[in-house]
Design a protein around this motif. Structure first.
Motif, mmCIF file in Angstrom:
data_model
loop_
_atom_site.group_PDB
_atom_site.id
_atom_site.type_symbol
_atom_site.label_atom_id
_atom_site.label_comp_id
_atom_site.label_asym_id
_atom_site.label_seq_id
_atom_site.Cartn_x
_atom_site.Cartn_y
_atom_site.Cartn_z
ATOM 1 N N TRP A 225 0.650 -1.077 0.104
ATOM 2 C CA TRP A 225 -0.071 -0.084 0.121
ATOM 3 C C TRP A 225 0.693 1.414 -0.035
ATOM 4 O O TRP A 225 1.992 1.474 0.853
ATOM 5 N N SER A 279 -6.201 -1.068 6.720
ATOM 6 C CA SER A 279 -4.252 -1.021 6.974
ATOM 7 C C SER A 279 -4.320 -2.624 7.469
ATOM 8 O O SER A 279 -2.617 -2.978 7.080
ATOM 9 N N GLU A 284 1.876 -1.851 4.585
ATOM 10 C CA GLU A 284 1.905 -0.533 4.383
ATOM 11 C C GLU A 284 3.908 -0.058 4.236
ATOM 12 O O GLU A 284 4.280 0.285 5.390
#
Length: 356
Positions: A225, A279, A284
């Protein structure tokens, strides 16, 4: 104050990228001292200025100190500290060697007395290789050409940006092996580079654009991400926050037409829109910043940076919080222009940690 001297009006005879990279020579102090004529871009969420500006302006400064029949063939750069866009940069060129066939220059970029960026460059005299030469070159892959009006939603593709970019679908994107994937894009300087800029302006423009989404290749091939909605002062956001806002405003059909979005990205954006926390779905990026950058110029006087150029990037290794990426840049007619290498810090945001 972001420049040492008040910037002059933009020169309408020059392209946007020439105006961005313009230097002022501080000849009253030292003929080998230069400074940025205009303010430098600080990408939203980034730790400092866009790295391509330091690369390109160091090259532009060094080119001002060599004979006209010498041309850059390699430069090796290190990012030392994040550049502050509110402070002028002083570029100091050191004339290490000026030989018959090769010349060497080092350039240090300084702010408040500290080195923020350093590079060593080698220049070669034109046609010094002799009449008989050993020659070969890799071929450009067959890929779709650029399409008018299909620029990416980033700084390079914005109407005010100095260059345009169009990303192509990742090669081998469904492979479980990131090292087999290749990220690809078309890039070009916006408008037309002025004849007065000479081949030096095209080389500086290429150097500027070579940093576009370079270390970001690692995030893309790992499908990490990349669109952080939270800016933290001690980390570098991996994507322009304005891009995230534009993506959130799109419907699913429009998102599917965005070339650099995969299905997992679209699903995560959908969760953002619904107020959910995405998340847990995908790791990420917490910090992604360049450490060093190398460019080998292969045909330095035989290309135009204001014509579309094709770039292909791949990463042979990532580990221990760092990653390595190779890049090949071709002219639109298939000639290999440059080969680039970049290593950078690539760290994931750790669960429960406030900083990296």
């Amino acid at each position: 104050m972001s420049t040492l001297i008040r910037p002059p009006p933009k020169d309408p005879s020059q392209s946007a990228i020439e105006n961005v990279l313009e230097l002022t020579q501080l000849s009253d102090i030292d003929p080998d001292l230069f400074t940025n004529t205009r303010p430098l871009w600080h990408p939203p969420g980034a730790r400092g200025i866009y790295g391509g500006a330091a690369i390109a302006q160091c090259l532009a400064a060094a080119q001002r100190t060599i004979p006209k029949d010498f041309t850059i063939h390699s430069m090796h750069c290190y990012f030392v500290l994040a550049g502050n866009s509110e402070i002028p940069i002083i570029y100091h060129v050191e004339r290490v060697r000026s030989g018959k066939s090769f010349a060497t220059r080092t350039v240090q970029a300084r702010q408040r007395g500290k080195v923020i960026f350093t590079t060593t460059m080698s220049f070669v005299r034109e046609n010094s290789g002799g009449e008989q030469r050993v020659e070969h070159s890799t071929e450009m892959p067959g890929i779709p050409g650029p399409v008018e009006g299909m620029d990416d939603l980033d700084y390079g593709g914005s109407p005010s940006g100095p260059f345009q970019s169009q990303r192509i679908e990742i090669l081998n994107n469904d492979s479980p092996h990131p090292h087999t994937k290749k990220t690809r894009q078309w890039i070009k300087a916006r408008g037309q580079i002025s004849p007065a800029g000479g081949h030096e302006a095209h080389l500086s423009a290429l150097a500027y654009m070579s940093d576009s989404y370079f270390i970001g290749t690692i995030a893309r091939v790992h499908k990490l991400w990349r669109y952080s909605a939270v800016r933290k002062s001690n980390t570098k956001s991996s994507i322009d926050e304005d891009v995230l806002k534009k993506l959130l405003a799109m419907d699913d059909e429009s998102l599917r037409r965005v070339k650099f979005m995969d299905q997992a990205d679209i699903e995560r954006l959908r969760k953002y829109k619904n107020g959910e926390n995405p998340s847990d779905d995908k790791p990420e990026i917490g910090m992604m910043v360049s450490l060093d950058h190398t460019i080998y110029f292969h045909n330095p006087r035989n290309f135009r940076a204001d014509d579309w150029m094709f770039t292909e990037m791949e990463t042979p290794w990532t580990g221990d919080g760092r990653g390595l990426v190779f890049q090949k840049i071709f002219s639109r007619d298939g000639k290999l222009i440059a080969t680039c290498v970049q290593e950078g810090v690539v760290r994931l945001r750790q669960r429960g940690d406030s900083k990296l």
